[in-house]
Scaffold this active site. Structure first.
Site, PDB file in Angstrom:
ATOM      1  N   CYS A  54     142.295  37.909  56.521  1.00 18.23           N
ATOM      2  CA  CYS A  54     141.016  37.845  55.796  1.00 18.23           C
ATOM      3  C   CYS A  54     140.640  36.408  55.440  1.00 18.23           C
ATOM      4  O   CYS A  54     141.396  35.695  54.770  1.00 18.23           O
ATOM      5  CB  CYS A  54     141.115  38.694  54.535  1.00 18.23           C
ATOM      6  SG  CYS A  54     139.888  38.334  53.275  1.00 18.23           S
ATOM      7  N   GLY A  55     139.471  35.971  55.881  1.00 19.93           N
ATOM      8  CA  GLY A  55     139.017  34.610  55.627  1.00 19.93           C
ATOM      9  C   GLY A  55     138.831  34.304  54.157  1.00 19.93           C
ATOM     10  O   GLY A  55     139.198  33.232  53.673  1.00 19.93           O
ATOM     11  N   HIS A  56     138.254  35.241  53.403  1.00 21.16           N
ATOM     12  CA  HIS A  56     138.076  35.030  51.966  1.00 21.16           C
ATOM     13  C   HIS A  56     139.419  34.884  51.270  1.00 21.16           C
ATOM     14  O   HIS A  56     139.565  34.122  50.319  1.00 21.16           O
ATOM     15  CB  HIS A  56     137.307  36.200  51.351  1.00 21.16           C
ATOM     16  CG  HIS A  56     135.859  36.247  51.729  1.00 21.16           C
ATOM     17  ND1 HIS A  56     135.017  35.179  51.568  1.00 21.16           N
ATOM     18  CD2 HIS A  56     135.101  37.249  52.263  1.00 21.16           C
ATOM     19  CE1 HIS A  56     133.794  35.520  51.971  1.00 21.16           C
ATOM     20  NE2 HIS A  56     133.829  36.756  52.407  1.00 21.16           N
ATOM     21  N   CYS A  57     140.425  35.649  51.733  1.00 23.61           N
ATOM     22  CA  CYS A  57     141.764  35.569  51.141  1.00 23.61           C
ATOM     23  C   CYS A  57     142.380  34.194  51.403  1.00 23.61           C
ATOM     24  O   CYS A  57     143.027  33.612  50.518  1.00 23.61           O
ATOM     25  CB  CYS A  57     142.670  36.652  51.724  1.00 23.61           C
ATOM     26  SG  CYS A  57     142.042  38.338  51.538  1.00 23.61           S
TER      27      CYS A  57
END
Length: 492
Positions: A54-57
């Site tokens: 996950c990019g946001h993670c």
């Protein structure tokens, strides 16, 4: 979900980043085996449910580490759960997207709605450990008033009835501000409310005890944002909550910002309480210009009604001037300026199973009170929307010819009519309008054909004999998960 900075899906990079969070990390690793002991044993703990791809993670990880180290000193632990490994644990806690952050207080969970930067996480969690309303001793007043960016202190006798209102507001807004109450304060004679802040004039005073819950909230929201600040993911929600029209001054160079700063900040002071103004760095958030119907050409200025979503951009033919900015602000407040409506052309033919909705045919299709309407608001770059597309097309085929309309609208290229009672904050957003009413119902269930059909058949006034293709749903579940992290630019 309000959208923030994102990066492309790169599993290998994510794996290496989380591999770097090792034994030296102050972030606790939770699994099914140790989750209950760690969470129920703490008075307060923040838990991130994440996926390595996950990019946001990945963007959150370094900020989360900094916050964990500093909060450890305050006795507030921070933890994480890898949902690609602990699938049952994540399902048990209702995780549907990444990252999902939850605050557990004595084992009971509530959603974390705070910032995603270290300073914001630290401030948010420290507020959680305080009482909603702290009783402040006279000798601690100065220290307490400087304990956060915004601190609200009531100056009220112990038996004052207005303490109940202050406590009610404090409980409602404890995640955003620090609240205290003291019997005497040299900054105000008699009773009142003092809002201390680390910007602008430093403090604001609401004198006396003749305030209501509504007037106290208005006082706090009006004075808790700077006269003019640079907007970003950490303070965006604060401006949305203020519910005032918001003027954006886009700049790409320090010269652009300086050119208008003195005059625009003076205007912001004059209109305080009526309209908020912000700077926005076009190098980081230039794509946000499209949300105000502006081209990516700088400097630029536009105003948005944050409640209705209505937009008022300044025409970009010719140079931007302060006179144009002031005229637009005055006109918006006076109601003499027409809003800008962005719309794709109305399709020449629209006889496909899924009806194409644009701004200029919204009322014709979605507001047709004889029909029930399920409408998806999507973005072309959104991974979840792409995954949903085959299911949504099958849904359109199943209801074709009935009095139940399946529709979709590209919310990046079309505005909602100003009288629509919601704004789009994430993709996909799916809404259902019952025939004969203007009521919209949010769809928040699984995006399988079976679940969507159950939802429609439960809520529709018109009826259709429709059954799900179970095999198609099974195949859809086998697809590689993708997320809206595929966005290629920064958004607020």
């Amino acid at each position: 979900m309000r959208l923030s900075a994102a990066v492309a899906l790169v599993g290998l990079a994510a794996t290496s980043m989380f591999a770097g969070v090792n034994a030296e990390s102050d972030v606790l690793d939770l699994t099914t085996k140790n989750f209950s002991d760690n969470v129920k044993g703490e008075k307060l703990i923040l838990v991130e449910f994440f996926a390595p791809w996950c990019g946001h993670c990945k963007s959150l990880a370094p900020e989360y580490e900094i916050a964990a180290t500093q909060l450890k000193e305050a006795g507030i632990p921070i933890a994480k759960v890898d949902c690609t490994v602990e699938t049952e644990l994540c399902q048990e806690h209702g995780v549907q997207g990444y990252p999902t952050l939850k605050v557990f207080r004595d084992g009971e969970a509530v959603d974390y709605n705070g910032p995603r930067k270290a300073d914001g996480i630290i401030s948010y969690m420290k507020k959680q450990i305080l009482p909603a309303l702290s009783e402040v001793a006279a000798e601690d007043l100065v220290t307490f008033s400087q304990s956060d960016r915004v601190v609200v202190i009531g100056v009220l006798p112990k038996d004052a009835e207005k303490r109940e209102i202050l406590e009610k507001v404090a409980k409602k807004y404890r995640e955003e501000f620090v609240f205290g109450v003291v019997e005497e304060n040299p900054d105000v004679e008699g009773s009142g409310i003092v809002l201390y802040k680390k910007f602008d004039e430093g403090k604001n005073i609401l004198k006396g005890d003749d305030f209501t819950e509504e007037s106290l909230v208005e006082f706090i929201q009006t004075n808790s944002v700077p006269v003019m600040d640079e907007i970003g993911p950490d303070n965006y929600a604060r401006y949305m909550d203020a519910a005032l029209p918001l003027g954006y001054l886009f700049f790409s160079t320090p010269e652009d910002r300086t050119k208008f700063s003195a005059e625009v900040e003076t205007l912001a002071k004059e209109l305080k309480g009526k309209m908020n103004f912000v700077y926005i760095d076009a190098a980081k958030y230039g794509a946000h210009a499209a949300n105000l119907n502006l081209k990516e050409s700088w400097p630029a200025f536009g105003i948005q009604n944050v409640v209705s979503g209505v937009k008022y951009p300044i025409e970009q033919e010719g140079d931007l001037t302060f006179e144009k900015i002031k005229a637009l602000a005055d006109g918006v407040l006076a109601g003499t300026v027409e809003p800008s409506i962005k719309s794709e052309p109305i399709p020449e033919t629209n006889d496909e199973p899924v009806k194409v909705v644009v701004a200029h045919n919204y009322k014709e299709i979605v507001d047709d009170l004889d029909k029930d309407v399920l409408i998806e608001f999507y973005a072309p770059w959104c991974g979840h929307c792409k995954s949903l597309a085959p299911t949504y097309e099958r849904l359109g085929e199943l209801y074709k010819g009935s009095e139940i309309v399946i529709a979709k609208m590209d919310a990046t290229t079309n505005d909602l009519p100003s009288d629509v009672p919601f704004i789009i904050q994430g993709f996909p957003t799916i809404k259902f309008r019952k025939a004969g009413t203007t009521e919209y119902i949010d769809y928040s269930g699984n995006r399988s054909e079976e679940d969507l059909i159950k939802f429609i058949n439960t809520n529709a006034v018109n009826k259709a004999d429709v059954k799900a293709d179970v095999e198609a749903d099974v195949e859809a579940e086998k697809e590689e998960p993708v997320t809206a992290d595929e966005i290629e630019h920064d958004e607020l």
